[in-house]
Design an enzyme around this catalytic site. Structure first.
Site, PDB file in Angstrom:
ATOM      1  N   ASN A  79     -88.614 -19.560 -65.492  1.00 21.93           N
ATOM      2  CA  ASN A  79     -88.191 -20.544 -65.961  1.00 21.93           C
ATOM      3  C   ASN A  79     -87.950 -21.390 -65.693  1.00 21.93           C
ATOM      4  O   ASN A  79     -88.577 -22.460 -66.098  1.00 21.93           O
ATOM      5  CB  ASN A  79     -87.048 -20.473 -64.532  1.00 21.93           C
ATOM      6  CG  ASN A  79     -85.185 -19.597 -65.166  1.00 21.93           C
ATOM      7  OD1 ASN A  79     -85.009 -20.478 -66.303  1.00 21.93           O
ATOM      8  ND2 ASN A  79     -85.308 -18.706 -64.805  1.00 21.93           N
ATOM      9  N   MET A 110     -87.061 -18.561 -53.805  1.00 24.81           N
ATOM     10  CA  MET A 110     -86.621 -17.817 -52.424  1.00 24.81           C
ATOM     11  C   MET A 110     -86.832 -17.961 -50.718  1.00 24.81           C
ATOM     12  O   MET A 110     -87.546 -17.334 -50.454  1.00 24.81           O
ATOM     13  CB  MET A 110     -87.526 -16.263 -52.779  1.00 24.81           C
ATOM     14  CG  MET A 110     -87.197 -15.399 -54.366  1.00 24.81           C
ATOM     15  SD  MET A 110     -85.491 -15.836 -54.340  1.00 24.81           S
ATOM     16  CE  MET A 110     -85.550 -15.292 -56.044  1.00 24.81           C
ATOM     17  N   ARG A 111     -86.160 -19.234 -50.519  1.00 27.85           N
ATOM     18  CA  ARG A 111     -86.423 -20.342 -48.999  1.00 27.85           C
ATOM     19  C   ARG A 111     -85.313 -21.075 -49.106  1.00 27.85           C
ATOM     20  O   ARG A 111     -85.389 -21.575 -50.253  1.00 27.85           O
ATOM     21  CB  ARG A 111     -87.639 -20.223 -48.947  1.00 27.85           C
ATOM     22  CG  ARG A 111     -88.339 -20.402 -47.175  1.00 27.85           C
ATOM     23  CD  ARG A 111     -88.624 -19.416 -47.480  1.00 27.85           C
ATOM     24  NE  ARG A 111     -88.610 -18.895 -45.615  1.00 27.85           N
ATOM     25  CZ  ARG A 111     -89.176 -17.886 -44.572  1.00 27.85           C
ATOM     26  NH1 ARG A 111     -88.634 -16.827 -45.318  1.00 27.85           N
ATOM     27  NH2 ARG A 111     -88.553 -17.851 -43.726  1.00 27.85           N
ATOM     28  N   HIS A 115     -78.432 -20.208 -60.571  1.00 27.74           N
ATOM     29  CA  HIS A 115     -78.427 -18.440 -59.881  1.00 27.74           C
ATOM     30  C   HIS A 115     -77.691 -18.144 -60.657  1.00 27.74           C
ATOM     31  O   HIS A 115     -77.202 -19.010 -61.434  1.00 27.74           O
ATOM     32  CB  HIS A 115     -77.579 -19.185 -58.594  1.00 27.74           C
ATOM     33  CG  HIS A 115     -76.000 -17.907 -57.558  1.00 27.74           C
ATOM     34  ND1 HIS A 115     -77.134 -17.804 -56.555  1.00 27.74           N
ATOM     35  CD2 HIS A 115     -75.979 -17.200 -57.586  1.00 27.74           C
ATOM     36  CE1 HIS A 115     -76.644 -16.165 -56.504  1.00 27.74           C
ATOM     37  NE2 HIS A 115     -75.625 -16.397 -56.875  1.00 27.74           N
TER      38      HIS A 115
HETATM   39  C1  GRF Z   1     -84.351 -16.312 -62.159  1.00 27.63           C
HETATM   40  O1  GRF Z   1     -82.922 -14.991 -62.377  1.00 27.63           O
HETATM   41  C2  GRF Z   1     -83.360 -17.113 -61.488  1.00 27.63           C
HETATM   42  O2  GRF Z   1     -81.756 -17.416 -61.500  1.00 27.63           O
HETATM   43  C3  GRF Z   1     -82.676 -16.855 -59.639  1.00 27.63           C
HETATM   44  O3  GRF Z   1     -84.179 -16.162 -59.796  1.00 27.63           O
HETATM   45  C4  GRF Z   1     -84.742 -15.774 -61.357  1.00 27.63           C
HETATM   46  C5  GRF Z   1     -85.770 -16.891 -61.396  1.00 27.63           C
HETATM   47  O4  GRF Z   1     -86.466 -16.168 -62.037  1.00 27.63           O
HETATM   48  N1  GRF Z   1     -82.964 -17.729 -58.757  1.00 27.63           N
HETATM   49  P1  GRF Z   1     -88.043 -16.182 -63.135  1.00 27.63           P
HETATM   50  O5  GRF Z   1     -89.005 -16.071 -61.794  1.00 27.63           O
HETATM   51  O6  GRF Z   1     -87.989 -17.732 -63.290  1.00 27.63           O
HETATM   52  O7  GRF Z   1     -88.111 -15.923 -63.850  1.00 27.63           O
END
Ligand code: GRF
Length: 357
Positions: A14, A86-87, A105
């Site tokens: 992303n 993730m925090r 999300h």
């Molecule tokens: C995504 O699916 C997002 O919705 C979630 O974590 C994932 C991250 O994927 N919060 P990436 O690291 O951007 O490939």
């Protein structure tokens, strides 16, 4: 120019999509990426894209949030974007960016969210429950997990044979589509909220180019109109060379064969043999076709590229960029038309030049 800081812990697809999307315009850019994972995939992705990455271990994120804020300060951050972070973001950071921090999300909040519901676990739970639909939610970040105002959602349909892996793939596609849109929506919203727009952000939207300027842009030639003080103030900021979209140069016509001097020496006065005067027309036809194929479609193809670009920029909300791409497209269409006409009328000169040779 609006500056984004991305927080990411994982693969970073992303983050990369956001960087690439906005690199095509001149209104928004990813200024810095912060991570809590020393070996996160996002680090290599950002290195390839030339985006600075700052790493802080979990302990700093949890106990010294001020250090995170200090590290971001030089980048003039307008919006923080969480992309697979993730925090839990600590309150001092959330408060410093109230109304200016987004998260994505991978479910349709309020379904499948909250503590312990993240990443692949969400897709496993959705598939296990036999859901017919899932999706993606972009929401504002508040101090409670996954509970801020929803900015945008995207839906995916689940066929009966859906697996967590195939669902994750679909979800990612939707994320790439809607996250940049949601970012633009929030940045634009913040701009119009009195007192909420950061002082460093230049407020004026670029004005529409005049027809003369559009021509100059389309033909890639400098345009320097007489300026009054008022016009000077309204002139939009110069687009940095790294992000500016410069239309490719007009194709130059191949040189015609040199024409014989009008007062030819005695040799020209010598009567030509029958077979010399009787030249077949087909070589000249071939010249015209070669010219048409080589030069006619080039501007049309460039126009097509800018037309696609206009559509894409409109799609992500970069309306200034879209307007610019649209005027460039218009210029190339006109050029294409003119060259088409020229090609038709060039047939005669080429025939004459070739017959002289
Ligand atoms: C995504 O699916 C997002 O919705 C979630 O974590 C994932 C991250 O994927 N919060 P990436 O690291 O951007 O490939």
């Amino acid at each position: 120019m609006k500056n984004i800081a991305i927080f990411a812990s994982g693969n970073g697809s992303n983050a990369e999509n956001i960087v690439r999307t906005f690199a095509a315009g001149n209104r928004v850019r990813v200024a810095v990426v912060l991570t809590n994972k020393e070996n996160a995939g996002v680090i290599a992705r950002m290195e390839n894209l030339g985006i600075p990455v700052l790493y802080f271990p979990n302990e700093v994120w949890d106990t010294q949030p001020v250090r995170i804020l200090e590290a971001m300060a030089p980048y003039g951050v307008d919006l923080v974007v969480l992309a697979g972070f993730m925090r839990k973001v600590q309150d001092p950071i959330v408060e410093a960016f109230e109304g200016r921090m987004l998260n994505i999300h991978p479910s349709l909040i309020p379904a499948y969210c909250g503590k312990g519901m993240y990443g692949h676990k969400v897709h496993e739970a959705v598939v296990a429950a036999g859901e017919k639909q899932s999706g993606v939610t972009v929401h504002m970040v508040t101090s409670d997990i996954d509970s801020g105002e929803i900015v945008m959602q995207g839906i995916v349909e689940l066929p009966p044979d859906e697996t967590p892996a195939s669902l994750e793939e679909k979800i990612h596609e939707i994320e790439y589509e809607i996250y940049p849109r949601a970012i633009v929506k929030v940045l634009r919203g913040n701009d119009t909220t009195a007192g909420n727009a950061p002082a460093a952000v230049p407020p004026p939207l670029p004005r529409m180019a005049t027809p003369d300027e559009q021509w100059a842009q389309a033909l890639n030639i400098p345009y320097d109109p007489p300026r009054t003080e008022k016009q000077e103030a309204a002139t939009p900021p110069v687009i940095p060379a790294s992000t500016a979209t410069v239309p490719p140069p007009m194709p130059t016509a191949a040189p015609l064969p040199a024409a014989a001097p009008c007062c030819a020496p005695a040799a020209a006065a010598v009567p030509l043999h029958a077979e010399e005067t009787d030249k077949p027309a087909s070589p000249f036809l071939a010249w015209s076709i070669v010219f048409l194929i080589l030069f006619g479609p080039i501007p049309a193809v460039v126009a097509l590229i800018y037309s696609i670009r206009t559509r894409r920029l409109n799609g992500i909300g970069d309306y200034a960029g879209a307007r610019h791409a649209s005027s460039v497209c218009q210029g190339w269409l006109i050029a294409s038309f003119c060259i088409g006409v020229l090609m038709a009328t060039l047939y005669l000169p080429v025939m004459i030049a070739a017959s002289i040779l």
